[in-house]
Write a protein that holds these residues in place. Structure first.
Motif, PDB file in Angstrom:
ATOM      1  N   UNK A  68       0.850  -1.176   0.000  1.00 12.61           N
ATOM      2  CA  UNK A  68       0.000   0.000   0.000  1.00 12.61           C
ATOM      3  C   UNK A  68       0.897   1.240   0.000  1.00 12.61           C
ATOM      4  N   UNK A  69       0.519   2.220  -0.774  1.00 11.25           N
ATOM      5  CA  UNK A  69       1.120   3.545  -0.685  1.00 11.25           C
ATOM      6  C   UNK A  69       0.108   4.466  -0.016  1.00 11.25           C
ATOM      7  N   UNK A  70       0.588   5.365   0.833  1.00 12.37           N
ATOM      8  CA  UNK A  70      -0.299   6.233   1.601  1.00 12.37           C
ATOM      9  C   UNK A  70       0.052   7.705   1.344  1.00 12.37           C
ATOM     10  N   UNK A  71      -0.942   8.548   1.510  1.00  7.50           N
ATOM     11  CA  UNK A  71      -0.720   9.985   1.491  1.00  7.50           C
ATOM     12  C   UNK A  71      -1.751  10.631   2.410  1.00  7.50           C
ATOM     13  N   UNK A  72      -1.313  11.625   3.173  1.00  5.18           N
ATOM     14  CA  UNK A  72      -2.199  12.374   4.057  1.00  5.18           C
ATOM     15  C   UNK A  72      -2.550  13.688   3.379  1.00  5.18           C
ATOM     16  N   UNK A  73      -3.824  13.856   3.050  1.00  9.68           N
ATOM     17  CA  UNK A  73      -4.293  15.056   2.352  1.00  9.68           C
ATOM     18  C   UNK A  73      -5.002  15.946   3.368  1.00  9.68           C
ATOM     19  N   UNK A  74      -4.459  17.119   3.603  1.00 11.24           N
ATOM     20  CA  UNK A  74      -5.082  18.037   4.555  1.00 11.24           C
ATOM     21  C   UNK A  74      -6.504  18.328   4.107  1.00 11.24           C
ATOM     22  N   UNK A  75      -7.450  18.218   5.037  1.00  8.81           N
ATOM     23  CA  UNK A  75      -8.873  18.276   4.711  1.00  8.81           C
ATOM     24  C   UNK A  75      -9.336  19.704   4.454  1.00  8.81           C
ATOM     25  N   UNK A 108      -6.579  15.501   8.552  1.00 11.63           N
ATOM     26  CA  UNK A 108      -6.258  15.069   7.190  1.00 11.63           C
ATOM     27  C   UNK A 108      -6.999  13.795   6.807  1.00 11.63           C
ATOM     28  N   UNK A 109      -7.193  13.642   5.517  1.00  9.09           N
ATOM     29  CA  UNK A 109      -7.788  12.438   4.951  1.00  9.09           C
ATOM     30  C   UNK A 109      -6.650  11.514   4.530  1.00  9.09           C
ATOM     31  N   UNK A 110      -6.716  10.261   4.945  1.00  7.02           N
ATOM     32  CA  UNK A 110      -5.702   9.292   4.550  1.00  7.02           C
ATOM     33  C   UNK A 110      -6.182   8.559   3.298  1.00  7.02           C
ATOM     34  N   UNK A 111      -5.384   8.634   2.261  1.00  5.97           N
ATOM     35  CA  UNK A 111      -5.645   7.896   1.030  1.00  5.97           C
ATOM     36  C   UNK A 111      -4.589   6.801   0.891  1.00  5.97           C
ATOM     37  N   UNK A 129      -9.661   6.792   5.736  1.00  4.91           N
ATOM     38  CA  UNK A 129      -9.895   7.303   7.086  1.00  4.91           C
ATOM     39  C   UNK A 129      -9.368   8.706   7.273  1.00  4.91           C
ATOM     40  N   UNK A 130      -9.489   9.183   8.512  1.00  3.12           N
ATOM     41  CA  UNK A 130      -9.048  10.523   8.877  1.00  3.12           C
ATOM     42  C   UNK A 130      -8.063  10.433  10.048  1.00  3.12           C
ATOM     43  N   UNK A 131      -7.260  11.464  10.194  1.00  3.12           N
ATOM     44  CA  UNK A 131      -6.321  11.487  11.312  1.00  3.12           C
ATOM     45  C   UNK A 131      -5.932  12.909  11.663  1.00  3.12           C
ATOM     46  N   UNK A 132      -5.611  13.112  12.936  1.00  5.52           N
ATOM     47  CA  UNK A 132      -4.980  14.356  13.375  1.00  5.52           C
ATOM     48  C   UNK A 132      -3.474  14.164  13.535  1.00  5.52           C
ATOM     49  N   UNK A 133      -3.011  12.940  13.298  1.00  7.03           N
ATOM     50  CA  UNK A 133      -1.585  12.629  13.389  1.00  7.03           C
ATOM     51  C   UNK A 133      -0.999  12.581  11.983  1.00  7.03           C
ATOM     52  N   UNK A 134      -1.115  13.682  11.297  1.00  5.05           N
ATOM     53  CA  UNK A 134      -0.753  13.745   9.881  1.00  5.05           C
ATOM     54  C   UNK A 134       0.701  13.356   9.638  1.00  5.05           C
ATOM     55  N   UNK A 135       1.596  13.777  10.514  1.00  4.93           N
ATOM     56  CA  UNK A 135       3.007  13.494  10.307  1.00  4.93           C
ATOM     57  C   UNK A 135       3.360  12.034  10.547  1.00  4.93           C
ATOM     58  N   UNK A 136       2.415  11.259  11.089  1.00  5.61           N
ATOM     59  CA  UNK A 136       2.684   9.847  11.367  1.00  5.61           C
ATOM     60  C   UNK A 136       2.205   8.928  10.260  1.00  5.61           C
TER      61      UNK A 136
END
Length: 299
Positions: A68-75, A108-111, A129-136
């Motif tokens: 899986x590749x992931x990216x955190x997109x600020x909402x 952020x939205x996790x894709x 999903x969503x997260x407030x731990x964007x840097x993680x």
């Protein structure tokens, strides 16, 4: 001195949207970590970090047939997986500050998408999903999140295209006389970044702004002497406070050397001092020092 990595408020507002439906394959990763009133804030930090241990069906860390590749997109509109941090809006920043105040934020939205182990043949992005731990949020299965470090910022600071200080000399026209005071002035060219100008770049998904500061300038006169370091930019006759008198005729090449410090702001956060400096030398300004002669004339 460490650099505080603070995520900041932007200029525009954008609403935080409702969470997506749970991914049936990742039920364990969803967690309501709100205040008990049903406020959805997304993955915990541990569960965000644990995404690095998740592989597509039929694949594993031992035999990674796919990842899986992931990216955190600020909402915040118009962010997307292709431009995940184009906008940092108040709503997403405040959402995490109010609900998960110890998180990195912003909300952020996790894709994720499936790809070959070498990252080739990626599929389409899907929201999980969503997260407030964007840097993680990790980059991919088996790859922990890349964190922005002080060392990265210091390295980027030294890559800054600093403005080269230019020496303006009076008397003009490249010549002066022995025992006549010469006035020096530091002039910043249009090219490069001078003190208080901001150089903006992106490091591991973060907007990093670097603002050079002037620690000191040294005026090298070309005859073995120098003036400074000083924060004075000098000036012309008669008010300039950086002067030098040449005692003998010569052809010299004065120049100015500047020691730059710097400040950094990450994702629009407060400015903090960069624990390093850089010294650059400006171009030479050729100067002829001429001897004056007295002559007697009969009337």
């Amino acid at each position: 001195m460490s650099i505080a990595i603070l995520l900041a408020l932007s200029l525009t507002m954008s609403g935080v949207t409702d969470p997506p439906p749970d991914d049936p394959g990742d039920d364990d990763f969803f967690s309501d970590i709100g205040d008990g009133d049903g406020i959805y804030t997304g993955f915990t930090q541990d569960k965000t970090t644990a995404l690095a241990q998740t592989y597509p069906p039929g694949s594993s860390a031992e035999i990674p047939t796919s990842i899986y590749q992931y990216v955190a997109v600020i909402n915040c509109a118009p962010n997307s997986p292709e431009q995940p941090r184009l906008e940092i809006c108040d709503a997403s920043v405040n959402f995490c500050l109010e609900n998960v105040p110890d998180s990195s934020g912003p909300y952020s939205i996790i894709y994720r998408r499936t790809a070959e182990p070498d990252g080739s043949s990626p599929g389409d992005w899907s929201e999980i999903g969503r997260t407030c731990w964007t840097d993680s949020v990790p980059a991919a299965s088996g790859s922990p999140a890349v964190e922005l470090t002080e060392a990265m910022i210091v390295e980027q600071f030294h890559r800054t295209d600093f403005a080269l200080p230019r020496a303006v000399i009076q008397p003009p026209d490249g010549s002066t006389l022995v025992n006549l005071p010469v006035y020096f002035q530091l002039d910043w060219p249009a090219a490069g970044f001078e003190p208080d100008e901001v150089d903006t770049t992106t490091l591991v998904g973060h907007e990093v702004r670097i603002r050079p500061t002037l620690i000191g300038a040294t005026y090298v006169t070309g005859d073995g002497s120098s003036i400074g370091p000083t924060t004075s930019l000098g000036g012309g006759y008669p008010d300039g406070d950086v002067t030098h008198t040449y005692e003998r005729s010569a052809e010299v090449s004065p120049h100015i050397t500047v020691e730059y410090g710097g400040e950094v702001s990450v994702d629009g956060g407060e400015w903090t001092t960069i624990p390093s400096s850089a010294t650059v030398a400006g171009p030479a300004a050729p100067l002829r020092v001429l001897a004056s002669k007295n002559r007697l004339y009969d009337n």
